[in-house]
Design an enzyme around this catalytic site. Structure first.
Site, PDB file in Angstrom:
ATOM      1  N   SER A 233       9.463   1.805  -0.689  1.00 57.60           N
ATOM      2  CA  SER A 233       9.082   3.213  -0.543  1.00 57.60           C
ATOM      3  C   SER A 233       8.317   3.385   0.757  1.00 57.60           C
ATOM      4  O   SER A 233       7.674   2.450   1.237  1.00 57.60           O
ATOM      5  CB  SER A 233       8.159   3.628  -1.697  1.00 57.60           C
ATOM      6  N   ASP A 234       8.383   4.580   1.335  1.00 56.31           N
ATOM      7  CA  ASP A 234       7.372   4.911   2.325  1.00 56.31           C
ATOM      8  C   ASP A 234       6.062   4.968   1.545  1.00 56.31           C
ATOM      9  O   ASP A 234       6.057   5.135   0.325  1.00 56.31           O
ATOM     10  CB  ASP A 234       7.686   6.235   3.026  1.00 56.31           C
ATOM     11  N   TRP A 235       4.952   4.783   2.250  1.00 62.99           N
ATOM     12  CA  TRP A 235       3.661   4.633   1.575  1.00 62.99           C
ATOM     13  C   TRP A 235       3.296   5.942   0.852  1.00 62.99           C
ATOM     14  O   TRP A 235       3.124   6.963   1.476  1.00 62.99           O
ATOM     15  CB  TRP A 235       2.601   4.235   2.606  1.00 62.99           C
ATOM     16  N   ASN A 236       3.249   5.866  -0.491  1.00 62.17           N
ATOM     17  CA  ASN A 236       2.955   7.017  -1.354  1.00 62.17           C
ATOM     18  C   ASN A 236       4.148   7.962  -1.499  1.00 62.17           C
ATOM     19  O   ASN A 236       3.974   9.154  -1.685  1.00 62.17           O
ATOM     20  CB  ASN A 236       1.730   7.804  -0.845  1.00 62.17           C
ATOM     21  N   ALA A 237       5.367   7.429  -1.455  1.00 62.83           N
ATOM     22  CA  ALA A 237       6.548   8.302  -1.570  1.00 62.83           C
ATOM     23  C   ALA A 237       7.147   8.325  -2.973  1.00 62.83           C
ATOM     24  O   ALA A 237       8.011   9.144  -3.255  1.00 62.83           O
ATOM     25  CB  ALA A 237       7.613   7.889  -0.558  1.00 62.83           C
TER      26      ALA A 237
END
Length: 735
Positions: A233-237
């Site tokens: 994931s992108d960070w916090n996605a």
């Protein structure tokens, strides 16, 4: 390394808790290790321009040592501007080697989202408006990274073409545009470069977040393209535990320190225990991770060690920087300047003495060093020439990529260290006007008796930055007005610009005789700059993206939507970049592929060889298509200097039943040609070169009909052409 059977045996020894440990962050850039089963932690790192400085385990606070500075690579846009696959391979190899030398397992690069609007905050991290150029530069870049027992991470899959509301907007794009414009480069990095990593983007498509889209991940990426690497994931996605659990996304990374509460941590364990997610879904994730660890020799102890700040790296990055800079105008042939004739040179503009490595968001790095244009000019000219520097305008740079530059006050940066501006005192908005006036007066006075005046302006990482799109297409800090005033005093001023995205030039371009453009070109920027200005090297960069005259000329703004939140309509469809400008006859400021040289090239002797094919109406795999035509031509260098030329091949469908762009890039090649010598260029064209995406058949099709093969030095500078006819439709699979 282990075979698949051995990996399955290892998987069978893992408990549910072990699996959970492996699939989410246990620190800002690392997953948890299962030490008793000999499964190491997996370490990520930004970014495309070099490994980032080291952060504390559980906070975004730099550790602050002196041992984590690295080589600063040219940005992805600069790399695309070289139009040179060899430079891409070399840069990727350096990036992978440095990431491995810093102990990383996956470097979060390259970014390959399409330049849809000139205002896109992260355009500098991406490559081009054109899917073919993007794919052809991204593939060797990924291959270079992965030669070092490090995984690349191609990002951001997919349709992450704006920063405005990036964590939520829904990209409303047609199936045809998706497959013709936005997906081909992602596919190429999987099928051709065998990338081991891919990052999900924050935004949504078909109303589903791209970190739990079964259509995009399980369907297209895993099943159709056969991707078996790590989808992170992108960070916090990740927004939904159960959806992510039931979808083939492998690792949940975030920006907070409550690691056990990440969606794919304890919440996912609960979802498995109460039957909402089967443990078999976790096994798929873990197998992807084990597979990549195995490929990277993380499990057998036979791994390359890498190296960072190797003394061989800067020389190679210098060549890439030189090849990335684009000569847009040189009407009176003022460039190259003759250093022998210069006793006093005046350099004006904030970007002459500004370093850029430490800005831009997650692409920032702590550079071992960065040579500014001013330093490069001084280093080149030496002690016999006086170099006078005047900023010309006051750049209210905050030194903080995440800071709102419209704030009432900003810091006066007194000097730049590798940690960004030293902030010494607050400057009030009203003071800035006075500062600007005095800066301008000093600059105008200084340039009156100079032998040469060089302006270095443009954008910086308060504008080319993650999480925010630009709000204005014109240059900041009142540069338009300043450039006009300076040109009225010195019409022979050499205008140079450093920027990660297009900007308006309409106010001063007609007065400007000479214009040199650089993307963020890395640690050797200044030396490359001087080598081009003073004729050591001939410019050979080409625009990877169209420069529109004004924002309203750009299709994302004139037809589609950009920067709106929630639903963003990609109504321009496949007419992105030059496809739009060509087809709708909108004249850009500078066309895609444009870039001048100090040499003059003649194109001649176009030869076409047809290879007759047994054409069936069966679906063919794009990776196994035979050549239909071989195209050859000669390019002669009619000047007294060695220079490089990138020949571009475009295909134009002449009698298509479906509306298609006027022409599309389908080949390019760059060669160095000695003075008064000739070089042979060869291109092989498969059916793919003639194809478009058919929304009824859900595949690509090269329809029977007439096509023109166009060869030129830019999209608006076609030198040779030949017409060919395809006798039957050829169907090409999208997988």
């Amino acid at each position: 390394s282990m075979n698949k059977q051995a990996l399955i045996q290892l998987l069978n020894t893992l408990t549910l808790d072990d699996k959970i440990t492996m699939i989410h962050g246990a620190s800002m850039f690392q997953t948890g290790a299962v030490t008793e089963k000999n499964v190491p932690a997996f370490t990520f790192d930004d970014g495309p321009m070099g490994p980032r400085k080291e952060y504390q385990r559980d906070d975004w606070i730099p550790i602050g040592g002196n041992d984590d500075a690295t080589s600063y690579l040219p940005s992805n846009s600069a790399l695309a501007a070289t139009f040179n696959r060899k430079r891409a391979l070399e840069s990727g190899t350096i990036l992978g080697r440095e990431a491995r030398g810093r102990g990383k397992d996956m470097i979060l690069a390259p970014g390959i989202n399409i330049h849809r609007s000139p205002l896109g905050g992260r355009n500098f991290e991406y490559m081009s408006e054109d899917p073919y150029l993007t794919a052809e530069i991204a593939v060797p870049f990924v291959e270079g990274i992965q030669q070092n027992d490090v995984s690349a991470c191609v990002k951001h899959y997919a349709l992450n073409n704006q920063e405005t509301d990036r964590t939520g907007y829904n990209a409303d794009v047609s199936e045809r545009a998706l497959w013709e414009i936005y997906l081909p480069a992602f596919r190429a990095t999987v099928k051709k470069a065998h990338t081991m990593g891919m990052m999900g983007s924050y935004n949504r498509f078909h109303e589903e977040y791209l970190c739990h889209s079964q259509e995009m991940i399980d369907g297209i990426l895993r099943q159709e393209w056969g991707f078996d690497g790590i989808y992170v994931s992108d960070w916090n996605a990740i927004k939904d535990t159960v959806k992510a659990g039931n979808c083939e996304i492998d690792i949940d990374m975030n920006v907070t320190d409550d690691f056990d509460n990440y969606k794919m941590a304890q919440p996912l364990k609960k979802a498995v225990l109460n039957g909402r997610v089967q443990e078999a879904e976790l096994d798929k994730k873990v197998m992807h991770i084990l597979h990549v660890m195995n490929e990277l020799h993380m499990l057998d102890g036979k791994r390359q060690k890498g190296s960072y700040n190797d003394p061989s790296h800067p020389g190679k990055l210098l060549q890439t920087a030189e090849e990335s800079m684009i000569l847009l105008k040189n009407e009176k042939k003022l460039l190259p300047l003759n250093p022998e004739k210069l006793k006093k040179v005046v350099v004006i503009g904030d970007n002459a003495d500004r370093t850029h490595a430490a800005g831009g968001g997650s692409a920032e790095i702590k550079a071992l060093y960065e040579i500014t244009p001013l330093m490069g000019i001084k280093m080149f000219l030496g002690g016999n020439c006086e170099v006078v520097y005047e900023p010309g305008y006051y750049a209210c740079v905050t030194g903080n990529a995440w800071h709102d530059i419209t704030a009432q006050n900003c810091m006066l940066p007194v000097n730049d260290s590798i940690f960004g501006p030293r902030q010494d005192r607050l400057v009030k908005k009203e003071e800035i006007a006075a500062l600007n006036k005095s800066y301008e007066e000093r600059a105008i006075a200084a340039c009156k008796d100079a032998d040469a005046v060089i302006y270095v302006g443009g954008l910086n990482h308060d504008f080319d930055v993650e999480d925010r799109d630009r709000s204005d297409y014109h240059l900041p800090y009142g540069q338009d007005a300043l450039i006009k005033k300076l040109l009225s005093v010195r019409p022979d001023m050499i205008v140079t610009m450093v920027a990660g995205s297009p900007f308006s030039m309409t106010e001063w371009i007609d007065q400007t005789d000479t214009l040199l453009l650089s993307y963020y070109a890395g640690m050797e920027t200044g030396r490359a700059f001087a080598n081009l200005l003073f004729g050591e090297v001939s410019p050979s960069g080409k625009l990877p993206t169209t420069y529109p005259k004004e924002l309203s000329d750009s299709p994302a703004h004139s037809i589609g939507q950009f920067g709106t939140s929630t639903d963003v309509s990609y109504a321009e469809d496949v007419y992105v970049g030059y496809r739009y400008f060509d087809t709708y006859q909108v004249k850009p400021q500078f066309a895609f592929g444009h870039g001048l040289s100090y040499a003059a090239f003649t194109y001649s002797d176009l030869q076409l060889t047809a290879h007759p094919q047994e054409i069936t109406d069966q679906l063919q795999s794009p990776d196994a298509l035979p050549a239909l035509y071989t195209v050859k031509l000669a390019v002669s260098n009619d000047s007294d200097i060695t220079a490089k030329e990138s020949v571009q091949l475009y295909i134009a469908a002449k009698d298509s039943k479906v509306k298609r762009p006027v022409k599309e890039l389908r080949g390019f090649d760059k060669k160095e040609i000695a003075a008064h010598a000739k070089a042979a260029y060869t291109f092989a064209l498969t059916a793919e070169a003639f194809s478009y995406y058919d929304i009824e058949k859900h595949c690509y099709i090269a329809p029977a009909g007439t096509y023109e093969i166009l060869l030129g030095s830019a999209s608006d500078d076609i030198r040779l052409s030949r017409t060919v006819t395809l006798s039957a439709d050829i169907m090409i699979s999208r997988s």
